[in-house]
Design a protein around this motif. Structure first.
Motif, mmCIF file in Angstrom:
data_model
loop_
_atom_site.group_PDB
_atom_site.id
_atom_site.type_symbol
_atom_site.label_atom_id
_atom_site.label_comp_id
_atom_site.label_asym_id
_atom_site.label_seq_id
_atom_site.Cartn_x
_atom_site.Cartn_y
_atom_site.Cartn_z
ATOM 1 N N VAL A 50 -7.547 9.066 6.802
ATOM 2 C CA VAL A 50 -7.765 7.882 5.961
ATOM 3 C C VAL A 50 -6.499 7.018 5.923
ATOM 4 O O VAL A 50 -6.563 5.789 5.985
ATOM 5 C CB VAL A 50 -8.187 8.334 4.545
ATOM 6 C CG1 VAL A 50 -8.249 7.159 3.599
ATOM 7 C CG2 VAL A 50 -9.523 9.055 4.593
ATOM 8 N N ARG A 51 -5.328 7.654 5.835
ATOM 9 C CA ARG A 51 -4.057 6.899 5.765
ATOM 10 C C ARG A 51 -3.859 6.084 7.037
ATOM 11 O O ARG A 51 -3.337 4.969 6.990
ATOM 12 C CB ARG A 51 -2.853 7.816 5.613
ATOM 13 C CG ARG A 51 -2.916 8.856 4.539
ATOM 14 C CD ARG A 51 -3.105 8.325 3.180
ATOM 15 N NE ARG A 51 -2.849 9.375 2.213
ATOM 16 C CZ ARG A 51 -2.621 9.168 0.936
ATOM 17 N NH1 ARG A 51 -2.654 7.936 0.450
ATOM 18 N NH2 ARG A 51 -2.411 10.160 0.112
ATOM 19 N N GLY A 52 -4.223 6.683 8.174
ATOM 20 C CA GLY A 52 -4.088 5.954 9.441
ATOM 21 C C GLY A 52 -4.928 4.688 9.429
ATOM 22 O O GLY A 52 -4.489 3.619 9.887
ATOM 23 N N ALA A 53 -6.123 4.805 8.881
ATOM 24 C CA ALA A 53 -7.016 3.639 8.810
ATOM 25 C C ALA A 53 -6.423 2.574 7.886
ATOM 26 O O ALA A 53 -6.456 1.374 8.190
ATOM 27 C CB ALA A 53 -8.396 4.072 8.317
ATOM 28 N N VAL A 54 -5.854 3.016 6.766
ATOM 29 C CA VAL A 54 -5.260 2.040 5.824
ATOM 30 C C VAL A 54 -4.075 1.329 6.495
ATOM 31 O O VAL A 54 -3.913 0.112 6.361
ATOM 32 C CB VAL A 54 -4.822 2.736 4.509
ATOM 33 C CG1 VAL A 54 -4.063 1.767 3.608
ATOM 34 C CG2 VAL A 54 -6.040 3.289 3.766
ATOM 35 N N ALA A 55 -3.288 2.075 7.267
ATOM 36 C CA ALA A 55 -2.133 1.454 7.937
ATOM 37 C C ALA A 55 -2.599 0.403 8.949
ATOM 38 O O ALA A 55 -2.013 -0.689 9.043
ATOM 39 C CB ALA A 55 -1.284 2.525 8.615
ATOM 40 N N ALA A 56 -3.649 0.709 9.693
ATOM 41 C CA ALA A 56 -4.154 -0.247 10.698
ATOM 42 C C ALA A 56 -4.749 -1.478 10.008
ATOM 43 O O ALA A 56 -4.565 -2.620 10.464
ATOM 44 C CB ALA A 56 -5.193 0.434 11.580
ATOM 45 N N ASN A 107 0.849 -1.189 0.000
ATOM 46 C CA ASN A 107 0.000 0.000 0.000
ATOM 47 C C ASN A 107 0.887 1.242 0.000
ATOM 48 O O ASN A 107 1.807 1.346 0.810
ATOM 49 C CB ASN A 107 -0.861 0.021 1.272
ATOM 50 C CG ASN A 107 -1.669 -1.245 1.420
ATOM 51 O OD1 ASN A 107 -2.557 -1.528 0.622
ATOM 52 N ND2 ASN A 107 -1.338 -2.061 2.418
ATOM 53 N N ILE A 108 0.580 2.169 -0.909
ATOM 54 C CA ILE A 108 1.350 3.421 -0.947
ATOM 55 C C ILE A 108 0.537 4.451 -0.178
ATOM 56 O O ILE A 108 -0.532 4.876 -0.641
ATOM 57 C CB ILE A 108 1.587 3.903 -2.398
ATOM 58 C CG1 ILE A 108 2.020 2.729 -3.299
ATOM 59 C CG2 ILE A 108 2.590 5.056 -2.430
ATOM 60 C CD1 ILE A 108 3.168 1.909 -2.777
ATOM 61 N N ILE A 109 1.025 4.819 1.000
ATOM 62 C CA ILE A 109 0.219 5.740 1.805
ATOM 63 C C ILE A 109 1.010 7.028 2.087
ATOM 64 O O ILE A 109 1.253 7.782 1.147
ATOM 65 C CB ILE A 109 -0.438 5.037 3.016
ATOM 66 C CG1 ILE A 109 0.467 4.073 3.766
ATOM 67 C CG2 ILE A 109 -1.617 4.248 2.528
ATOM 68 C CD1 ILE A 109 -0.228 3.370 4.940
ATOM 69 N N SER A 110 1.455 7.258 3.293
ATOM 70 C CA SER A 110 2.112 8.555 3.541
ATOM 71 C C SER A 110 2.851 8.507 4.876
ATOM 72 O O SER A 110 2.461 7.759 5.778
ATOM 73 C CB SER A 110 1.053 9.655 3.581
ATOM 74 O OG SER A 110 1.616 10.854 4.060
ATOM 75 N N THR A 111 3.864 9.363 5.011
ATOM 76 C CA THR A 111 4.549 9.485 6.307
ATOM 77 C C THR A 111 3.575 9.969 7.382
ATOM 78 O O THR A 111 3.876 9.886 8.566
ATOM 79 C CB THR A 111 5.706 10.493 6.226
ATOM 80 O OG1 THR A 111 5.200 11.731 5.716
ATOM 81 C CG2 THR A 111 6.828 9.990 5.323
#
Ligand SMILES: NC(=O)c1ccc[n+]([C@@H]2O[C@H](COP(=O)([O-])OP(=O)(O)OC[C@H]3O[C@@H](n4cnc5c(N)ncnc54)[C@H](OP(=O)(O)O)[C@@H]3O)[C@@H](O)[C@H]2O)c1
Length: 258
Positions: A156-162, A137-141
């Motif tokens: 949203v990025r936090g949710a994808v990381a979890a 997954n390409i998300i963000s710092t």
């Protein structure tokens, strides 16, 4: 000999018409993968597809933010039998969280989290059969340090990381790894758009905005998309077989946290 060979491995690369996704498609094709490029701009995908090294590449024009379009495309995507999924698309619009309409959060969750879930559900059975699966997954710092002015994106990025961490624990026994790449300031059209937006807001020149951003980066320059793609290709390769559930920043050292 280090094994980055992806010969014969089908790979679905999302957000592939420009920037990090396009560079990733090229790098995976260089490693021997058979790549399907996915994004909304069919003409651009068609052009890029013909330029990829190797043969058998394909493209799929699809809006990951449209639940209906995605549902319709899923059977074709599942048939692709992809061993590699690079889950990537455009970032949500900038702005403070408190000012965002709830519909912006909803759109962000559809495009990033729910699209990822649908793609993973379609592809994991084939990965299990192949006893080889790589989801990147390409998300963000921002999953480590939320970025001011990117309220919806941070959330949203936090949710994808979890979600990805959870999946990595569920899919490890099947030989499927799930990892996140966290780009720093990377020279793509997304970065150009963010710089222009900041310059406008701060009544500064784009050069001044770029200089202020670079002052935060120990390596002292913006990342080339090919450098991010190299990290992604490594995670997709047999070399990374024991790496799962991680967040890998490719940020020139910008993050201050461990
Ligand atoms: N560049 C950076 O500095 C940076 C930093 C941190 C995080 N990131 C994140 O990393 C990811 C990739 O960044 P990038 O700089 O390569 O972005 P980019 O230049 O904006 O490219 C985004 C790609 O995603 C596709 N896309 C956008 N919306 C889509 C949708 N609804 N459905 C399907 N495809 C869609 C776009 O193609 P079409 O227009 O053809 O659909 C394009 O190919 C983004 O999520 C970005 O926010 C980037």
């Amino acid at each position: 000999m280090l094994n980055l060979d992806l010969s014969g491995r089908p790979a679905l690369v999302c957000g592939a018409s420009q920037g990090i996704g396009a560079a990733t498609a090229r790098t995976l094709a260089d490693c021997g993968a058979t790549v399907t490029l996915l994004s909304r701009n069919q003409q651009r995908l068609e052009e890029l597809c013909t330029k990829l090294p190797g043969s058998g590449h394909d493209f799929l024009a699809l809006d990951l933010g449209s639940p209906d379009d995605l549902a319709e495309a899923l059977p074709r995507i599942a048939e692709g039998g992809y061993h590699i999924l690079v889950h990537n698309s455009g970032g949500p619009p900038a702005g403070r969280a408190i000012d965002a309409d709830p519909a912006e959060f909803e759109a962000g969750f559809h495009q990033h989290l729910i699209a990822g879930q649908r793609l993973a559900q379609a592809l994991v059975p084939g990965m299990r059969k192949a006893a080889y699966g790589r989801i990147v997954n390409i998300i963000s710092t921002s999953v480590k340090e939320p970025i001011p002015g990117l309220g919806v994106s941070n959330t949203v990025r936090g949710a994808v990381a979890a979600w990805a961490k959870t999946l990595s624990r569920e899919l490890g026994p099947d030989g499927i790894t799930v990892n996140n790449v966290l780009p720093g300031f990377t020279q793509t059209p997304r970065l150009d758009g963010l710089v222009a937006g900041k310059a406008d807001k701060q009544n500064a020149s784009e050069g001044e905005v770029r200089a202020a951003m670079l002052a935060q980066v120990p390596i002292g320059r913006f990342c080339k998309p090919e450098e991010t793609a190299a990290a992604i290709a490594f995670l997709c390769s047999p070399l990374a077989s024991y790496i799962t559930g991680i967040n890998l920043p490719v940020d020139g050292g910008r993050l201050g946290s461990l």
